[in-house]
Design an enzyme around this catalytic site. Structure first.
Site, mmCIF file in Angstrom:
data_model
loop_
_atom_site.group_PDB
_atom_site.id
_atom_site.type_symbol
_atom_site.label_atom_id
_atom_site.label_comp_id
_atom_site.label_asym_id
_atom_site.label_seq_id
_atom_site.Cartn_x
_atom_site.Cartn_y
_atom_site.Cartn_z
ATOM 1 N N ASN A 41 0.798 -1.220 0.000
ATOM 2 C CA ASN A 41 0.000 0.000 0.000
ATOM 3 C C ASN A 41 0.834 1.276 0.000
ATOM 4 O O ASN A 41 0.278 2.371 -0.021
ATOM 5 C CB ASN A 41 -0.920 -0.001 1.232
ATOM 6 C CG ASN A 41 -1.832 -1.217 1.241
ATOM 7 O OD1 ASN A 41 -2.528 -1.490 0.281
ATOM 8 N ND2 ASN A 41 -1.794 -1.959 2.342
ATOM 9 N N LYS A 163 30.824 -0.391 -29.329
ATOM 10 C CA LYS A 163 29.479 -0.346 -29.913
ATOM 11 C C LYS A 163 29.508 -0.961 -31.306
ATOM 12 O O LYS A 163 30.266 -0.541 -32.165
ATOM 13 C CB LYS A 163 28.997 1.115 -29.976
ATOM 14 C CG LYS A 163 27.522 1.282 -30.341
ATOM 15 C CD LYS A 163 27.252 1.341 -31.853
ATOM 16 C CE LYS A 163 27.874 2.554 -32.485
ATOM 17 N NZ LYS A 163 27.507 2.641 -33.951
ATOM 18 N N HIS A 175 42.578 0.290 -22.281
ATOM 19 C CA HIS A 175 42.366 1.536 -21.536
ATOM 20 C C HIS A 175 41.719 2.608 -22.402
ATOM 21 O O HIS A 175 42.135 2.850 -23.531
ATOM 22 C CB HIS A 175 43.696 2.132 -21.025
ATOM 23 C CG HIS A 175 44.714 1.134 -20.608
ATOM 24 N ND1 HIS A 175 44.708 0.546 -19.367
ATOM 25 C CD2 HIS A 175 45.770 0.607 -21.270
ATOM 26 C CE1 HIS A 175 45.733 -0.289 -19.275
ATOM 27 N NE2 HIS A 175 46.384 -0.277 -20.415
ATOM 28 N N ASN A 198 33.674 7.057 -36.229
ATOM 29 C CA ASN A 198 32.789 6.320 -37.129
ATOM 30 C C ASN A 198 31.671 7.160 -37.717
ATOM 31 O O ASN A 198 30.976 6.711 -38.623
ATOM 32 C CB ASN A 198 32.177 5.130 -36.373
ATOM 33 C CG ASN A 198 31.437 5.561 -35.125
ATOM 34 O OD1 ASN A 198 31.821 6.499 -34.454
ATOM 35 N ND2 ASN A 198 30.357 4.858 -34.818
ATOM 36 N N TYR A 199 31.479 8.392 -37.271
ATOM 37 C CA TYR A 199 30.333 9.185 -37.694
ATOM 38 C C TYR A 199 30.808 10.493 -38.314
ATOM 39 O O TYR A 199 31.572 11.250 -37.697
ATOM 40 C CB TYR A 199 29.440 9.459 -36.487
ATOM 41 C CG TYR A 199 28.147 10.171 -36.794
ATOM 42 C CD1 TYR A 199 27.304 9.720 -37.812
ATOM 43 C CD2 TYR A 199 27.759 11.289 -36.059
ATOM 44 C CE1 TYR A 199 26.110 10.361 -38.076
ATOM 45 C CE2 TYR A 199 26.561 11.936 -36.319
ATOM 46 C CZ TYR A 199 25.742 11.468 -37.336
ATOM 47 O OH TYR A 199 24.556 12.116 -37.601
ATOM 48 N N SER A 217 49.112 4.445 -28.526
ATOM 49 C CA SER A 217 48.183 5.228 -27.720
ATOM 50 C C SER A 217 47.810 6.537 -28.409
ATOM 51 O O SER A 217 48.570 7.100 -29.196
ATOM 52 C CB SER A 217 48.807 5.516 -26.351
ATOM 53 O OG SER A 217 50.022 6.216 -26.499
#
Length: 276
Positions: A41, A163, A175, A198-199, A217
């Site tokens: 409740n 992704k 890292h 990528n875009y 790096s």
């Protein structure tokens, strides 16, 4: 242990606002948990009910051989599948259609993710729609987004985001990297701070990194780019260097730009390089 009770139900007849008992047999209900009739409740009662259900589900899995660091804090949704000897750390959350055979560390949140036997997801990592192969390592504090596929004995380290990308067997990104819309070949090494661009503002493009490639790096890989076929050249101080002198120029220059998008297998990208 839950309290078990017995309730006796007798027929009741309501008439003219007065309660009158009807003739008939009583009905007894035996052997149920008192918690089945607990009221919800307010938010406090809802939290109690969630804890009760969570412990009940986790206990059933523990009886089937799953190792829980804490039965009360681990959250396993109904659609999750766990294999015997899987290990779940304190505060881990498993949602959707997860299938877990390996180890999920403390305070990880996994949704619709597969973790094969021998794989380890370290503390604080998040995965959505990912597949983590046998013996692979993730984290701590990694983010696997939909389409992430980690091959056997691959590694994604702290503060790495993946992704729609595949890391093949033995590939490593240890890292501070972003790998999006990419394929990383077997035993390739991606250095700290490396990103795949990528875009382009309109479309997404892919990055292909060949087997046994070493990416230094802070490298920037501007897609579409392939590293694994054709010749390898470096440009620094307006001079061009073929792959045959890569060892020499690696010791000479720290910041270099790769002049071509097609680079040889077993290639080395220098620290601070940008690949177009």
């Amino acid at each position: 242990a839950e309290l078990h009770c017995e309730i006796v139900i007798r027929p009741i007849h309501h008439r003219l606002g007065q309660r009158q008992r009807m003739h008939g047999d009583s009905l007894a209900v035996h052997g149920f948990a008192a918690s089945e009739f607990m009221g919800v409740n307010d938010r406090a009662a809802l939290a109690d009910a969630r804890l009760l259900l969570r412990r009940r589900v986790n206990r059933e899995w523990a009886l089937q051989g799953v190792d829980f660091a804490d039965l009360d804090s681990v959250e396993v949704e109904v659609g999750v599948q766990l294999q015997a000897d899987a290990r779940l750390g304190q505060g881990a959350v498993l949602r959707g259609a997860c299938r877990i055979a390996g180890e999920v560390g403390p305070y990880c949140v996994l949704t619709d993710t597969v973790v094969e036997r021998g794989a380890v997801i370290k503390a604080g990592s998040i995965a959505e729609g990912a597949v983590v192969g046998a013996g692979a390592q993730v984290g701590p504090m990694s983010h696997l987004r939909p389409g992430a596929r980690l091959g056997e004995k691959s590694k994604v380290g702290n503060f790495v985001e993946v992704k729609n990308a595949v890391l093949e067997r033995g590939a490593k990104a240890s890292h501070l990297s972003y790998l999006g819309d990419a394929r990383i070949g077997e035993e390739a090494n991606v250095g700290a701070g490396t990103i795949t661009c990528n875009y382009d503002g309109v479309n997404k493009h892919r990055t292909e990194i060949g087997a046994d490639t070493f990416i230094g790096s802070n490298a920037t890989l501007v897609a579409p780019v392939k590293i694994g076929t054709g010749g390898l050249y470096f440009e620094s101080r307006r001079q061009m260097f073929p792959v045959s002198v890569i060892t020499t120029i690696k010791s000479m220059f720290r910041f270099c730009t790769v002049d071509t998008a097609d680079c040889a297998t077993d290639s080395v990208i220098l620290t601070g390089a940008s690949v177009y």
